[in-house]
Motif scaffolding. Structure first.
Motif, PDB file in Angstrom:
ATOM      1  N   PRO A 125      10.108  -0.707   9.007  1.00 23.88           N
ATOM      2  CA  PRO A 125       8.856   0.032   9.107  1.00 23.88           C
ATOM      3  C   PRO A 125       7.618  -0.787   8.789  1.00 23.88           C
ATOM      4  O   PRO A 125       6.507  -0.375   9.117  1.00 23.88           O
ATOM      5  N   TYR A 126       7.812  -1.934   8.164  1.00 25.02           N
ATOM      6  CA  TYR A 126       6.663  -2.727   7.710  1.00 25.02           C
ATOM      7  C   TYR A 126       6.627  -4.055   8.454  1.00 25.02           C
ATOM      8  O   TYR A 126       7.629  -4.774   8.512  1.00 25.02           O
ATOM      9  N   TRP A 127       5.433  -4.375   8.990  1.00 28.78           N
ATOM     10  CA  TRP A 127       5.273  -5.578   9.809  1.00 28.78           C
ATOM     11  C   TRP A 127       3.995  -6.316   9.426  1.00 28.78           C
ATOM     12  O   TRP A 127       2.990  -5.687   9.077  1.00 28.78           O
ATOM     13  N   GLY A 128       4.040  -7.635   9.534  1.00 30.42           N
ATOM     14  CA  GLY A 128       2.850  -8.438   9.391  1.00 30.42           C
ATOM     15  C   GLY A 128       2.109  -8.531  10.715  1.00 30.42           C
ATOM     16  O   GLY A 128       2.535  -7.982  11.736  1.00 30.42           O
ATOM     17  N   GLN A 129       1.010  -9.262  10.698  1.00 30.49           N
ATOM     18  CA  GLN A 129       0.164  -9.371  11.888  1.00 30.49           C
ATOM     19  C   GLN A 129       0.628 -10.468  12.834  1.00 30.49           C
ATOM     20  O   GLN A 129       0.167 -10.532  13.979  1.00 30.49           O
ATOM     21  N   GLY A 130       1.519 -11.316  12.367  1.00 30.35           N
ATOM     22  CA  GLY A 130       2.059 -12.373  13.212  1.00 30.35           C
ATOM     23  C   GLY A 130       1.323 -13.695  13.067  1.00 30.35           C
ATOM     24  O   GLY A 130       0.148 -13.733  12.696  1.00 30.35           O
ATOM     25  N   THR A 131       2.033 -14.764  13.354  1.00 32.32           N
ATOM     26  CA  THR A 131       1.444 -16.100  13.349  1.00 32.32           C
ATOM     27  C   THR A 131       1.968 -16.861  14.567  1.00 32.32           C
ATOM     28  O   THR A 131       3.153 -16.796  14.883  1.00 32.32           O
ATOM     29  N   GLN A 132       1.074 -17.550  15.251  1.00 35.89           N
ATOM     30  CA  GLN A 132       1.423 -18.217  16.504  1.00 35.89           C
ATOM     31  C   GLN A 132       2.093 -19.562  16.230  1.00 35.89           C
ATOM     32  O   GLN A 132       1.586 -20.377  15.447  1.00 35.89           O
ATOM     33  N   VAL A 133       3.200 -19.778  16.901  1.00 37.70           N
ATOM     34  CA  VAL A 133       3.879 -21.074  16.898  1.00 37.70           C
ATOM     35  C   VAL A 133       3.926 -21.571  18.334  1.00 37.70           C
ATOM     36  O   VAL A 133       4.421 -20.867  19.223  1.00 37.70           O
ATOM     37  N   THR A 134       3.408 -22.765  18.552  1.00 38.39           N
ATOM     38  CA  THR A 134       3.415 -23.365  19.882  1.00 38.39           C
ATOM     39  C   THR A 134       4.082 -24.726  19.798  1.00 38.39           C
ATOM     40  O   THR A 134       3.681 -25.571  18.997  1.00 38.39           O
ATOM     41  N   VAL A 135       5.116 -24.901  20.618  1.00 35.88           N
ATOM     42  CA  VAL A 135       5.859 -26.162  20.647  1.00 35.88           C
ATOM     43  C   VAL A 135       5.624 -26.817  21.996  1.00 35.88           C
ATOM     44  O   VAL A 135       5.990 -26.261  23.033  1.00 35.88           O
ATOM     45  N   SER A 136       5.031 -27.982  21.975  1.00 33.41           N
ATOM     46  CA  SER A 136       4.745 -28.694  23.215  1.00 33.41           C
ATOM     47  C   SER A 136       5.890 -29.620  23.573  1.00 33.41           C
ATOM     48  O   SER A 136       6.572 -30.165  22.704  1.00 33.41           O
ATOM     49  N   ALA A 137       6.086 -29.798  24.866  1.00 35.07           N
ATOM     50  CA  ALA A 137       7.194 -30.638  25.343  1.00 35.07           C
ATOM     51  C   ALA A 137       6.900 -32.121  25.153  1.00 35.07           C
ATOM     52  O   ALA A 137       5.742 -32.526  25.047  1.00 35.07           O
TER      53      ALA A 137
END
Length: 118
Positions: free
Chosen positions: A106-118
């Motif tokens: 029921p409880y969630w954070g706002q999220g954090t972006q992870v980007t992995v470049s090739a």
């Protein structure tokens, strides 16, 4: 009510590492099951892993052996160390919490972006 705040996302090259953190409020944090989920563009949100009150951790097959979840109950913190990152790990990563006996989060954070470049 539980509040969750993720941090630690960013841009990294393939093969690199990141450590995500999740800060939680709540005096009963040690009893929560803490989960990590991710959602890539155009895809459904998927389970990444979780840690229960005992500190035991469980992982999706796609990250097993590369990601490690840990928790510090004294600090109300959960961490996810991500190694050997791949471009397909690119997503928004969410921390979530549930009480013992619950099947849903029921409880969630706002999220954090992870980007992995090739």
């Amino acid at each position: 009510q539980v509040q969750l705040v993720e941090s630690g996302g960013g841009l990294v090259q393939a093969g690199g590492s990141l450590r995500l953190s999740c800060a939680a409020s709540g005096r009963t944090f040690r009893t929560y099951t803490m989960g990590w989920f991710r959602q890539a563009p155009g895809k459904e949100r998927e389970f990444v892993g979780r840690t229960d009150w005992s500190g035991g951790a469980y992982y999706a097959d796609s990250v097993k052996g590369r990601f490690t979840i840990s928790r510090d109950n004294a600090k109300n913190m959960v961490y996810m160390q991500m190694n050997s990152l791949k471009p397909e790990d690119t997503a928004i990563y969410y921390c979530a919490a549930r009480n013992p006996g619950q099947s849903e989060y029921p409880y969630w954070g706002q999220g954090t972006q992870v980007t992995v470049s090739a």
